[in-house]
Write a protein that holds these residues in place. Structure first.
Motif, mmCIF file in Angstrom:
data_model
loop_
_atom_site.group_PDB
_atom_site.id
_atom_site.type_symbol
_atom_site.label_atom_id
_atom_site.label_comp_id
_atom_site.label_asym_id
_atom_site.label_seq_id
_atom_site.Cartn_x
_atom_site.Cartn_y
_atom_site.Cartn_z
ATOM 1 N N GLN A 1 0.837 -1.202 0.000
ATOM 2 C CA GLN A 1 0.000 0.000 0.000
ATOM 3 C C GLN A 1 0.872 1.253 0.000
ATOM 4 N N GLN A 2 1.913 1.193 0.806
ATOM 5 C CA GLN A 2 2.808 2.348 0.886
ATOM 6 C C GLN A 2 3.501 2.602 -0.446
ATOM 7 N N LEU A 3 3.893 1.510 -1.105
ATOM 8 C CA LEU A 3 4.567 1.663 -2.400
ATOM 9 C C LEU A 3 3.655 2.349 -3.403
ATOM 10 N N LYS A 4 2.379 1.955 -3.372
ATOM 11 C CA LYS A 4 1.410 2.574 -4.296
ATOM 12 C C LYS A 4 1.391 4.082 -4.087
ATOM 13 N N ARG A 5 1.329 4.460 -2.810
ATOM 14 C CA ARG A 5 1.281 5.900 -2.524
ATOM 15 C C ARG A 5 2.591 6.582 -2.926
ATOM 16 N N ALA A 6 3.709 5.865 -2.697
ATOM 17 C CA ALA A 6 5.016 6.450 -3.040
ATOM 18 C C ALA A 6 5.134 6.659 -4.544
ATOM 19 N N VAL A 7 4.611 5.700 -5.315
ATOM 20 C CA VAL A 7 4.672 5.854 -6.777
ATOM 21 C C VAL A 7 3.808 7.040 -7.194
ATOM 22 N N ARG A 8 2.633 7.132 -6.542
ATOM 23 C CA ARG A 8 1.725 8.228 -6.890
ATOM 24 C C ARG A 8 2.405 9.582 -6.623
ATOM 25 N N SER A 9 3.134 9.656 -5.514
ATOM 26 C CA SER A 9 3.756 10.945 -5.178
ATOM 27 C C SER A 9 5.219 10.998 -5.615
ATOM 28 N N LYS A 10 5.654 9.980 -6.341
ATOM 29 C CA LYS A 10 7.033 9.892 -6.842
ATOM 30 C C LYS A 10 8.050 10.112 -5.734
ATOM 31 N N SER A 11 7.749 9.560 -4.543
ATOM 32 C CA SER A 11 8.674 9.823 -3.445
ATOM 33 C C SER A 11 9.774 8.761 -3.362
ATOM 34 N N PHE A 12 10.589 8.721 -4.366
ATOM 35 C CA PHE A 12 11.768 7.853 -4.396
ATOM 36 C C PHE A 12 12.997 8.733 -4.638
ATOM 37 N N GLU A 13 14.138 8.225 -4.202
ATOM 38 C CA GLU A 13 15.395 8.908 -4.500
ATOM 39 C C GLU A 13 16.196 8.000 -5.414
ATOM 40 N N LEU B 1 20.523 3.595 -8.858
ATOM 41 C CA LEU B 1 19.911 2.639 -7.920
ATOM 42 C C LEU B 1 18.804 3.338 -7.138
ATOM 43 N N ILE B 2 17.663 2.759 -7.212
ATOM 44 C CA ILE B 2 16.495 3.405 -6.586
ATOM 45 C C ILE B 2 16.585 3.302 -5.060
ATOM 46 N N ARG B 3 16.110 4.328 -4.390
ATOM 47 C CA ARG B 3 16.098 4.350 -2.924
ATOM 48 C C ARG B 3 14.720 4.768 -2.443
ATOM 49 N N TRP B 4 14.270 4.094 -1.374
ATOM 50 C CA TRP B 4 12.924 4.413 -0.848
ATOM 51 C C TRP B 4 12.905 4.325 0.671
ATOM 52 N N GLN B 5 12.240 5.295 1.288
ATOM 53 C CA GLN B 5 12.017 5.239 2.734
ATOM 54 C C GLN B 5 10.532 5.026 2.953
ATOM 55 N N PRO C 1 14.597 3.477 5.743
ATOM 56 C CA PRO C 1 15.009 3.075 4.393
ATOM 57 C C PRO C 1 14.711 1.589 4.174
ATOM 58 N N VAL C 2 14.153 1.266 3.023
ATOM 59 C CA VAL C 2 13.848 -0.132 2.697
ATOM 60 C C VAL C 2 14.778 -0.550 1.571
ATOM 61 N N ARG C 3 15.341 -1.733 1.703
ATOM 62 C CA ARG C 3 16.300 -2.187 0.681
ATOM 63 C C ARG C 3 15.572 -2.517 -0.616
ATOM 64 N N PRO C 4 16.194 -2.153 -1.769
ATOM 65 C CA PRO C 4 15.564 -2.493 -3.055
ATOM 66 C C PRO C 4 15.290 -3.990 -3.190
ATOM 67 N N GLY D 1 2.760 -4.821 -9.963
ATOM 68 C CA GLY D 1 2.702 -4.064 -11.221
ATOM 69 C C GLY D 1 3.101 -2.603 -11.110
ATOM 70 N N LEU D 2 3.973 -2.287 -10.154
ATOM 71 C CA LEU D 2 4.388 -0.893 -9.995
ATOM 72 C C LEU D 2 5.784 -0.631 -10.550
ATOM 73 N N ILE D 3 6.479 -1.712 -10.905
ATOM 74 C CA ILE D 3 7.892 -1.553 -11.224
ATOM 75 C C ILE D 3 8.125 -0.670 -12.452
ATOM 76 N N GLU D 4 7.217 -0.767 -13.432
ATOM 77 C CA GLU D 4 7.426 0.029 -14.646
ATOM 78 C C GLU D 4 7.357 1.520 -14.320
ATOM 79 N N ALA D 5 6.396 1.876 -13.480
ATOM 80 C CA ALA D 5 6.283 3.290 -13.076
ATOM 81 C C ALA D 5 7.549 3.716 -12.350
ATOM 82 N N MET D 6 8.131 2.780 -11.580
ATOM 83 C CA MET D 6 9.346 3.117 -10.837
ATOM 84 C C MET D 6 10.541 3.292 -11.777
#
Ligand code: C2E
Ligand code: MG
Ligand code: MG
Length: 514
Positions: A266-278, A298-302, A308-311, A322-327
């Motif tokens: 669920q969190q990943l979905k929201r992160a993709v929506r708000s593009k909150s990745f480094e 290398l993608i980074r996400w908190q 921080p969560v490991r890739p 099905g979120l990887i393409e957006a990432m």
């Protein structure tokens, strides 16, 4: 506020709201039930009241029977004693007298004279009844006189309806013909038998009227339904306990639900929506001279708790849902935004990791092309890393990478050696570089069985005319080994850990200065 703490506060509030709702519902339900049961309860109470009346009347009837044989004419000592004995042995009788004629009565204390008016009512068996506030035969007030067959008995009004009820119940015992009241319960109750029709229309009030053929009296009883707070007060502890348990359950459920929201998917979905990745950039250097050739993105996400969560953990989840393409798109967009100027002005390249699903769809390349045109960049500035997993559908993957390769992008096969690629298989792929997996680099100069595999991989790559990049180089010894075996490029903590864009710029400045 930290997410867990916020969830806790929300859950507590939800628990309170749940508990309160249950309390209100219980009160409402109790009130409804009360409305339903008031009628039946009142009916039962009235019957009890009426039974008491009949019991008192019965005692008087029996008293009359006992005294019928006593001849009161002489009002002798023994006759007076019988009168006293009867009163002493009865439950409700207060006095007993025998009519001697005229206004003379024989009582247990002697002959007394009393004038009685017309009786207030007559029972079915012919007994006469007088209702007195002041008893002419004893000192007691609120007396009922009962006369039959020359025997005159008295009792108290209160005895007739002496039962235990609650304070919402009112009763009145009356003569339905004259309307004369024999007794009230409670004694001061203001209840008028003439108002029965009006009472029946009163809201929240139950009305019961009883009659008995043996006595010519009727009983009217009313009971008001308990007001809500009264119900609450009467059931306070069980209801509070129920509300507490329900509140706890509601709170726990809410916390669990919020917990689900906190789940990575669920969190990943929201992160993709708000593009909150480094994006971090790990330098790739020429093994021969340590020159920086480029960097891997290398993608980074908190997560929402800021951890921080490991890739390795979230990339597979993103692939699954099905979120990887957006990432992939986000990484490309950020990388071009952060380091586009460096790419334009020099020879450095960035490599982007493609997922297995990116490899079978012709989706990414058009976007890549557009982005590079917009950024004014040559396709050689972006290399594509595809894992062996990406080649499961070799035909489609080949079509996708061939298009990119033809446009000028280098294609690297990532984590090489960990999958199932065979030499013949590798020959068919449209690739330029193999990235030798860290596992083989780790094995360098060790006794392990895999320690010699890397030599074969390097030789094979050379044979196929492919360039090599070694991953995960951590020691100088490893770097020297790879140099000696003619590996083209290397990447690893020995050179640099993955860096933010700003630190990567510093890294470049320092390596130029060297
Ligand atoms: P990868 O593409 O093989 O990336 C190399 C991984 O090795 C990176 O881990 C990097 O930080 C780590 N590494 C590099 N040098 C060393 C070293 O000397 N020692 C050690 N112990 N580790 C080293 P990271 O960043 O955790 O990424 C793990 C994997 O997640 C990547 O492996 C890649 O498969 C995937 N990944 C990362 N970013 C992306 C992305 O943007 N898209 C996709 N599809 N996958 C990505
Ligand atoms: Mg990679
Ligand atoms: Mg790798």
């Amino acid at each position: 506020m930290k997410v867990e703490y916020r969830d806790f506060v929300i859950s507590v509030l939800a628990g309170l709201a749940g508990g309160l709702t249950v309390l209100v519902l219980l009160t409402a339900f109790g009130h409804l039930r009360q409305l339903q049961t008031t009628d039946t309860e009142l009916e039962a109470l009235s019957r009890r009241g009426f039974e008491r009346t009949l019991a008192v009347m019965d005692e008087m009837r029996r008293g009359v029977q006992q005294l019928e044989s006593v001849d009161g004419e002489s009002c002798s000592d023994s006759e007076r004693a019988s009168l006293g004995k009867l009163v002493r042995n009865s439950l409700y009788l207060k006095s007993a007298n025998i009519h001697m004629g005229g206004n003379r009565y024989c009582s247990d204390t002697g002959i007394i004279k009393r004038e009685l008016q017309k009786p207030h009512l007559q029972t079915a068996d012919g007994a006469e009844i007088w209702l007195y506030a002041n008893n002419p035969f004893s000192a007691r007030n609120n007396t009922l006189l009962y006369r039959n067959n020359g025997v005159l008995l008295s009792t108290l009004h209160d005895h007739l309806l002496n039962i235990v009820t609650d304070n919402r119940t009112r009763m009145v015992l009356y003569d339905p013909v004259s309307g004369n009241v024999l007794a009230r319960h409670p004694s001061g109750a203001r209840l008028d038998p003439n108002q029965i029709p009006a009472l029946r229309h009163e809201p929240d009030t139950a009305v019961v009227v009883l009659q008995d053929p043996r006595v010519k009296v009727s009983l009217l009883a009313t009971r008001r339904t308990a007001a809500w707070p009264v119900q609450l007060r009467e059931n306070l502890w069980p209801w509070l306990l129920t509300a507490f348990v329900c509140g706890m359950l509601a709170g726990a459920l809410c916390y669990r639900q919020l917990g689900f929201r906190r789940q990575p998917a669920q969190q990943l979905k929201r992160a993709v929506r708000s593009k909150s990745f480094e994006v971090n950039y790990q330098p790739i250097v020429a093994i021969a001279d340590g020159r920086c050739l480029g960097a891997e993105c290398l993608i980074r996400w908190q997560d929402e708790d800021g951890r921080p969560v490991r890739p390795d953990h979230f990339v597979p989840i993103a692939e699954e849902i099905g979120l990887i393409e957006a990432m992939t798109d986000i990484v490309l967009e950020k990388a071009l935004m952060e380091l586009g100027d460096i790419l334009r002005s020099g020879t450095l390249y960035l490599s982007i990791n493609l997922s297995a699903s990116d490899m079978i769809k012709r989706r990414f390349y058009p976007l890549l092309r557009e982005s590079l045109i917009r950024a004014g960049l040559d396709p050689r500035k972006i290399a594509i890393e595809a894992t062996e997993r990406g080649f499961v559908d070799a035909e489609r993957a080949n079509a996708v990478i061939t298009e990119m390769r033809d446009a000028g992008h280098s294609i690297l096969i990532d984590d090489f050696g960990t999958g199932y690629s065979s030499l013949s298989y590798l020959q068919k792929l449209a690739i330029d570089v193999i990235k030798i997996d860290k596992a083989f680099v780790d094995a360098i100069n060790t006794e392990s069985a895999t320690s010699s595999v890397i030599v074969h991989i390097i030789a094979m790559a050379k044979q196929l005319g492919l360039k090599t990049v070694a991953e995960g180089i951590e020691t100088e010894a490893q770097a020297l080994f790879l140099k000696a075996h003619g590996v083209d490029a290397g990447q690893g903590w020995y050179y640099s850990k993955p860096l933010t864009a700003a630190h990567f710029r510093l890294f470049l400045e320092n390596s130029h200065a060297r």
